[in-house]
Design a protein around this motif. Structure first.
Motif, PDB file in Angstrom:
ATOM      1  N   UNK A 202       0.836  -1.201   0.000  1.00 46.24           N
ATOM      2  CA  UNK A 202       0.000   0.000   0.000  1.00 46.24           C
ATOM      3  C   UNK A 202       0.873   1.255   0.000  1.00 46.24           C
ATOM      4  N   UNK A 203       1.951   1.231   0.775  1.00 48.60           N
ATOM      5  CA  UNK A 203       2.862   2.380   0.808  1.00 48.60           C
ATOM      6  C   UNK A 203       3.504   2.607  -0.554  1.00 48.60           C
ATOM      7  N   UNK A 395      -7.444   1.746   6.741  1.00 46.36           N
ATOM      8  CA  UNK A 395      -7.417   2.665   7.877  1.00 46.36           C
ATOM      9  C   UNK A 395      -6.462   2.197   8.962  1.00 46.36           C
ATOM     10  N   UNK A 396      -6.492   0.921   9.282  1.00 44.75           N
ATOM     11  CA  UNK A 396      -5.615   0.412  10.336  1.00 44.75           C
ATOM     12  C   UNK A 396      -4.167   0.335   9.877  1.00 44.75           C
ATOM     13  N   UNK A 397      -3.949   0.193   8.583  1.00 46.59           N
ATOM     14  CA  UNK A 397      -2.580   0.216   8.059  1.00 46.59           C
ATOM     15  C   UNK A 397      -1.994   1.619   8.128  1.00 46.59           C
ATOM     16  N   UNK A 398      -2.813   2.617   7.871  1.00 43.56           N
ATOM     17  CA  UNK A 398      -2.340   4.002   7.925  1.00 43.56           C
ATOM     18  C   UNK A 398      -1.871   4.371   9.327  1.00 43.56           C
ATOM     19  N   UNK A 399      -2.470   3.754  10.336  1.00 40.79           N
ATOM     20  CA  UNK A 399      -2.083   4.059  11.711  1.00 40.79           C
ATOM     21  C   UNK A 399      -0.925   3.207  12.205  1.00 40.79           C
ATOM     22  N   UNK A 400      -0.206   2.555  11.290  1.00 41.46           N
ATOM     23  CA  UNK A 400       1.019   1.843  11.655  1.00 41.46           C
ATOM     24  C   UNK A 400       2.145   2.863  11.762  1.00 41.46           C
ATOM     25  N   UNK A 401       2.958   2.747  12.795  1.00 40.00           N
ATOM     26  CA  UNK A 401       3.930   3.800  13.077  1.00 40.00           C
ATOM     27  C   UNK A 401       5.137   3.794  12.152  1.00 40.00           C
ATOM     28  N   UNK A 402       5.374   2.679  11.428  1.00 36.41           N
ATOM     29  CA  UNK A 402       6.557   2.643  10.573  1.00 36.41           C
ATOM     30  C   UNK A 402       6.248   3.035   9.135  1.00 36.41           C
ATOM     31  N   UNK A 403       5.029   3.509   8.872  1.00 37.45           N
ATOM     32  CA  UNK A 403       4.693   4.100   7.576  1.00 37.45           C
ATOM     33  C   UNK A 403       4.077   5.463   7.836  1.00 37.45           C
ATOM     34  N   UNK A 404       4.653   6.474   7.254  1.00 37.49           N
ATOM     35  CA  UNK A 404       4.155   7.841   7.447  1.00 37.49           C
ATOM     36  C   UNK A 404       3.459   8.314   6.179  1.00 37.49           C
ATOM     37  N   UNK A 431       5.919   7.061   3.193  1.00 31.64           N
ATOM     38  CA  UNK A 431       7.347   6.832   3.387  1.00 31.64           C
ATOM     39  C   UNK A 431       7.550   5.868   4.548  1.00 31.64           C
ATOM     40  N   UNK A 432       8.337   4.815   4.298  1.00 29.58           N
ATOM     41  CA  UNK A 432       8.699   3.901   5.373  1.00 29.58           C
ATOM     42  C   UNK A 432       9.756   4.568   6.240  1.00 29.58           C
ATOM     43  N   UNK A 433       9.540   4.603   7.540  1.00 29.61           N
ATOM     44  CA  UNK A 433      10.497   5.231   8.443  1.00 29.61           C
ATOM     45  C   UNK A 433      11.705   4.330   8.606  1.00 29.61           C
TER      46      UNK A 433
END
Length: 447
Positions: A202-203, A395-404, A431-433
């Motif tokens: 998705x990112x 929605x739940x993927x967007x709230x993952x902390x390692x993808x901004x 962007x993957x952090x």
């Protein structure tokens, strides 16, 4: 909180206090130990051959410890113990081969149960008993659960629509404490792998779409939402500033930590309904939630809210919004789905998980229950439900902390009064952090 208990399956259960039961236990341990030793040092072909000789070909060898162990288990005439032995052996191999990336070996293991030899009438009573138990296993949910580990990526994309959501269908396997520890570990590992892949895909899709435009058909969209997913991401990411969902959750937790349970339930209703644009729907939801919450754990109404009450309450509200009997959809789920407001339902669920992270397990279990309920219908007959699961995934993927995810306005010629709903003026970038641990998420409970 770790969902997996300590591995106490090597300990002798209290009820195994007779000589016969101890013999079964010792026989099981012999087989598990042998497989664990061999799967780490031997080629998968060798291990598969041994497994087939033990459980399918029924090769008799008085000098073979595993062959004698199988004999003792069958002699005890306990189908449940045989099934547990078979399941644990399968998942010992699945876990080790998955770690070694021997995925073809996993598929060959599961294909063994399609051998026509299983249905062939045997000559001896012992073989007949084993084959009867094998057939019962093949026709059971346990075998259907095992087959999930053999699905290739293309099978999930082109097969039954429910295959696309295997990451959720695996959840009941790893939260069920009656399953072997190896099965729970395998289910949790594969579920996480599938979620991580979706997160990465998705990112990459949103990043490339931002630069190439949505007309580029070569872009691989990991969702079933088509190009609409970009607008959905923009809507979710646009919720910024002081009243974003994470900040609202933190404020709610801080302001309610000293309330009585009765007052907490009232505050929870306001928190969930806050900012719903559809006022009529908000009113209906408020009434329905009041009916559910007023009587919920009412014996604790005068007690201060605590972590256990918070968890149990969030889990119950999740059930109100998904499935209350772990089988069929709830009244509120149907209400929101048939009003075609999947994002509203997803945001309600997100708000609950943000104030109580451990409740995510119950939520994902509820999603699995809903998928299982609707999987008997064709894809065209349950598009509303599929659309909900897709929106939930995003929605739940967007709230993952390692993808901004960031929303950037690219057309500066428009006036500042232009509505953010005119999404053509905006691009979403992901962007993957670099300093984040793969797979880590603020919504995941501590492992």
């Amino acid at each position: 909180m770790d969902v997996l208990p300590d591995d106490r399956q090597t300990e002798l259960p209290v009820e195994l206090n007779t000589q016969a039961r101890r013999l079964v236990y010792d026989s099981q341990k012999t087989i598990y130990t042998l497989l664990l030793d061999l799967v780490r040092i031997k080629d998968p072909t060798f291990v598969l051959s041994l497994f087939k000789d033990l459980f399918i070909n029924l090769v008799e060898n008085v000098n073979s410890a595993p062959s004698q162990a199988i004999h003792e288990i069958v002699l005890a005439n306990n189908e449940s113990e045989f099934k547990n032995t078979l399941k644990r052996c399968c998942y010992i191999l699945v876990n080790n081969w998955d770690a070694a990336r021997e995925h073809q070996a996993i598929r060959e293991l599961i294909a063994i149960f399609s051998d026509p030899l299983i249905s062939k009438k045997p000559s001896f009573w012992k073989d007949n008993r084993i084959k009867k138990w094998l057939i019962n296993f093949i026709n059971s949910k346990d075998y259907q659960d095992l087959k999930m580990f053999a699905l290739k990526h293309e099978d999930r994309e082109k097969g039954h629509w429910s295959y696309r959501y295997t990451s959720y269908l695996l959840v009941p396997q790893y939260i069920d404490r009656t399953n072997p520890i190896e099965q729970r570990k395998a289910a949790r590992t594969l579920s996480k792998q599938l979620k991580d892949k979706f997160k990465f895909d998705l990112a990459m899709y949103t990043s490339r779409a931002a630069s190439a435009g949505t007309r580029d058909k070569r872009l691989k969209n990991p969702t079933g939402l088509g190009d609409e997913v970009l607008n959905l991401i923009k809507i979710i990411v646009a919720r910024r500033g002081q009243f974003n969902y994470v900040n609202l959750a933190n404020i709610f937790v801080h302001q309610t930590q000293h309330l009585t349970y009765k007052d907490f339930k009232r505050s929870l209703q306001k928190y969930l309904i806050f900012s719903l644009a559809n006022k009529q729907l908000a009113t209906t939801l408020n009434v329905k939630l009041s009916e559910k919450l007023n009587d919920l754990y009412e014996s604790y109404d005068a007690e201060p809210i605590n972590k256990l009450l918070l968890l149990k309450t969030c889990e119950r509200v999740i059930e109100f919004l998904t499935t209350e009997n772990c089988q069929s959809p709830s009244e509120l789920f149907l209400l929101l789905i048939f009003q075609k407001t999947p994002l509203t339902l997803v945001i309600l669920l997100l708000k609950l998980v943000l104030i109580c992270k451990p409740s995510r397990l119950r939520l994902e279990g509820g999603i699995a229950d809903l998928i299982r309920y609707y999987e008997k219908f064709s894809e065209s007959d349950c598009q509303l439900v599929i659309n909900f699961v897709e929106v939930f995934n995003v929605a739940f993927t967007i709230y993952a902390e390692d993808v901004e995810y960031n929303l950037i306005k690219i057309n500066n010629d428009n006036s500042d009064e232009r509505s953010i709903a005119e999404w053509e003026d905006y691009r979403v970038f992901s962007q993957l952090k670099g300093n984040a641990k793969p797979g880590a998420s603020p919504l995941d409970e501590k492992k």
